[in-house]
Design a protein around this motif. Sequence first.
Motif, PDB file in Angstrom:
ATOM      1  N   ILE A 122      -3.062   9.056  -8.365  1.00 12.84           N
ATOM      2  CA  ILE A 122      -4.060   8.142  -8.932  1.00 12.84           C
ATOM      3  C   ILE A 122      -5.459   8.513  -8.448  1.00 12.84           C
ATOM      4  O   ILE A 122      -6.413   8.564  -9.232  1.00 12.84           O
ATOM      5  N   GLY A 123      -5.594   8.782  -7.136  1.00 18.18           N
ATOM      6  CA  GLY A 123      -6.893   9.141  -6.589  1.00 18.18           C
ATOM      7  C   GLY A 123      -7.439  10.423  -7.190  1.00 18.18           C
ATOM      8  O   GLY A 123      -8.625  10.517  -7.528  1.00 18.18           O
ATOM      9  N   SER A 183      -6.783   2.492  -4.011  1.00 18.51           N
ATOM     10  CA  SER A 183      -7.064   1.062  -3.861  1.00 18.51           C
ATOM     11  C   SER A 183      -8.343   0.681  -4.596  1.00 18.51           C
ATOM     12  O   SER A 183      -8.460  -0.437  -5.123  1.00 18.51           O
ATOM     13  N   LEU A 184      -9.308   1.597  -4.658  1.00 18.93           N
ATOM     14  CA  LEU A 184     -10.525   1.341  -5.428  1.00 18.93           C
ATOM     15  C   LEU A 184     -10.214   1.293  -6.922  1.00 18.93           C
ATOM     16  O   LEU A 184     -10.764   0.472  -7.649  1.00 18.93           O
ATOM     17  N   VAL A 185      -9.338   2.194  -7.369  1.00 21.51           N
ATOM     18  CA  VAL A 185      -8.939   2.192  -8.776  1.00 21.51           C
ATOM     19  C   VAL A 185      -8.319   0.844  -9.130  1.00 21.51           C
ATOM     20  O   VAL A 185      -8.632   0.247 -10.166  1.00 21.51           O
ATOM     21  N   ASN A 186      -7.460   0.334  -8.256  1.00 24.08           N
ATOM     22  CA  ASN A 186      -6.833  -0.954  -8.511  1.00 24.08           C
ATOM     23  C   ASN A 186      -7.876  -2.071  -8.565  1.00 24.08           C
ATOM     24  O   ASN A 186      -7.830  -2.943  -9.447  1.00 24.08           O
ATOM     25  N   ARG A 187      -8.834  -2.041  -7.648  1.00 21.20           N
ATOM     26  CA  ARG A 187      -9.852  -3.086  -7.618  1.00 21.20           C
ATOM     27  C   ARG A 187     -10.692  -3.080  -8.888  1.00 21.20           C
ATOM     28  O   ARG A 187     -10.955  -4.137  -9.484  1.00 21.20           O
ATOM     29  N   GLY A 234       2.733   1.860  -0.323  1.00 21.52           N
ATOM     30  CA  GLY A 234       1.482   1.119  -0.378  1.00 21.52           C
ATOM     31  C   GLY A 234       0.881   0.985  -1.756  1.00 21.52           C
ATOM     32  O   GLY A 234       0.147   0.018  -2.023  1.00 21.52           O
ATOM     33  N   THR A 235       1.150   1.912  -2.678  1.00 22.74           N
ATOM     34  CA  THR A 235       0.580   1.821  -4.015  1.00 22.74           C
ATOM     35  C   THR A 235       1.038   0.557  -4.718  1.00 22.74           C
ATOM     36  O   THR A 235       0.324  -0.012  -5.546  1.00 22.74           O
ATOM     37  N   PHE A 236       2.254   0.105  -4.386  1.00 18.05           N
ATOM     38  CA  PHE A 236       2.796  -1.085  -5.027  1.00 18.05           C
ATOM     39  C   PHE A 236       2.169  -2.375  -4.497  1.00 18.05           C
ATOM     40  O   PHE A 236       2.569  -3.465  -4.916  1.00 18.05           O
ATOM     41  N   SER A 237       1.195  -2.277  -3.603  1.00 25.34           N
ATOM     42  CA  SER A 237       0.430  -3.475  -3.252  1.00 25.34           C
ATOM     43  C   SER A 237      -0.409  -3.923  -4.441  1.00 25.34           C
ATOM     44  O   SER A 237      -0.917  -5.046  -4.472  1.00 25.34           O
ATOM     45  N   SER A 238      -0.541  -3.037  -5.445  1.00 21.96           N
ATOM     46  CA  SER A 238      -1.217  -3.378  -6.694  1.00 21.96           C
ATOM     47  C   SER A 238      -0.270  -4.166  -7.590  1.00 21.96           C
ATOM     48  O   SER A 238       0.727  -3.636  -8.071  1.00 21.96           O
ATOM     49  N   ARG A 239      -0.606  -5.432  -7.817  1.00 25.26           N
ATOM     50  CA  ARG A 239       0.217  -6.243  -8.725  1.00 25.26           C
ATOM     51  C   ARG A 239       0.159  -5.681 -10.137  1.00 25.26           C
ATOM     52  O   ARG A 239       1.156  -5.714 -10.870  1.00 25.26           O
ATOM     53  N   LEU A 240      -0.994  -5.141 -10.523  1.00 26.09           N
ATOM     54  CA  LEU A 240      -1.120  -4.549 -11.853  1.00 26.09           C
ATOM     55  C   LEU A 240      -0.101  -3.432 -12.042  1.00 26.09           C
ATOM     56  O   LEU A 240       0.540  -3.330 -13.093  1.00 26.09           O
ATOM     57  N   LEU A 241       0.038  -2.585 -11.026  1.00 25.29           N
ATOM     58  CA  LEU A 241       0.976  -1.478 -11.125  1.00 25.29           C
ATOM     59  C   LEU A 241       2.409  -1.983 -11.178  1.00 25.29           C
ATOM     60  O   LEU A 241       3.202  -1.543 -12.029  1.00 25.29           O
TER      61      LEU A 241
END
Length: 320
Positions: A152-153, A211-215, A257-264
Amino acid sequence: MSDELILGIDGGGSKVLIALADKRGRILRTALGGGVNPMDNPDWRQELERHIEPFRNEPGLAAIGAGLPAYGEVTHLSTLQKQCVDDAFPAIRRVVLNDVDAAHLGAFTGRPGILVLSGTGSMSWARNSAGAAARVGGWGDVIGDEGSSYWIGRAALHLISQSLDGRAKSTALTKAIYDHLELDMSDPINALGSWIDELARPRAGIAALSSLVNRIAQQGDEAAIGLIEEAADELAKHHQAISGHCETGTDWTYAGGTFSSRLLLEAVERRIGRRAIAPVLPPIGGALLAAAQLLDWPLDEGWFGQIAVEAEAVIARSRQ
């Protein structure tokens, strides 16, 4: 013996977490260090040894479970990883396993299931009702790791370079990443190129941008949302590829840790067509469980619950 202690080691590309626990499921002491993936960190052994050193002469230590990245994937590296643990704890029962295997063990407490992992890298691990294990993915950042934080990054960096060039639509990701990295947008190529060139750990540094992408995706930016959706596509492929190893309707869960994104997570659930179940234990809990099994501890729901609560508290502190 009631005073026996176990040590769990949860290694990854971005960090290593070590926890000492007792038979009641209490976590007594922890240590946190940098990534120990031998595929991208030439100093992985020194990092691992430095953080397990304080536990080497722990009174009552009876077993170690070490979940390490890339273990079982590249023969000569796996030999070195096992040797590192053996040298540190020569007189103590110990087991070394792949970090995703340990995550699966903790998530399902040994039961059948499918685990989709997205951290610095990505992989899926499954165990069927006969106890046979299988895996897909985990090929590393050069060949694979689709849907991971690194993936993602890196995709975000591709996108903002195209946006700055006019080869893609503008995206709020550009300003967000330059601001976060404190880079000068008046000279964007030199600024971003210098940042990459100076990264001591490029894979971990680029992965952190996810994490920035998710935000920014949560704020409604179409480009960022698109990256999350593309990552979900790739992670759903992992599940699809491995699901035939298990019985129809086998539960699935997630780690990393990527799954801390609820969107993902929600995007992957839509593609799979079923909600994920919550993992019983986080990956460090799986490493501790592997150690406890070496001692034939009579584990019950109370032990799992205690380890889960204390492990989540440790993980939360590590993120502060």
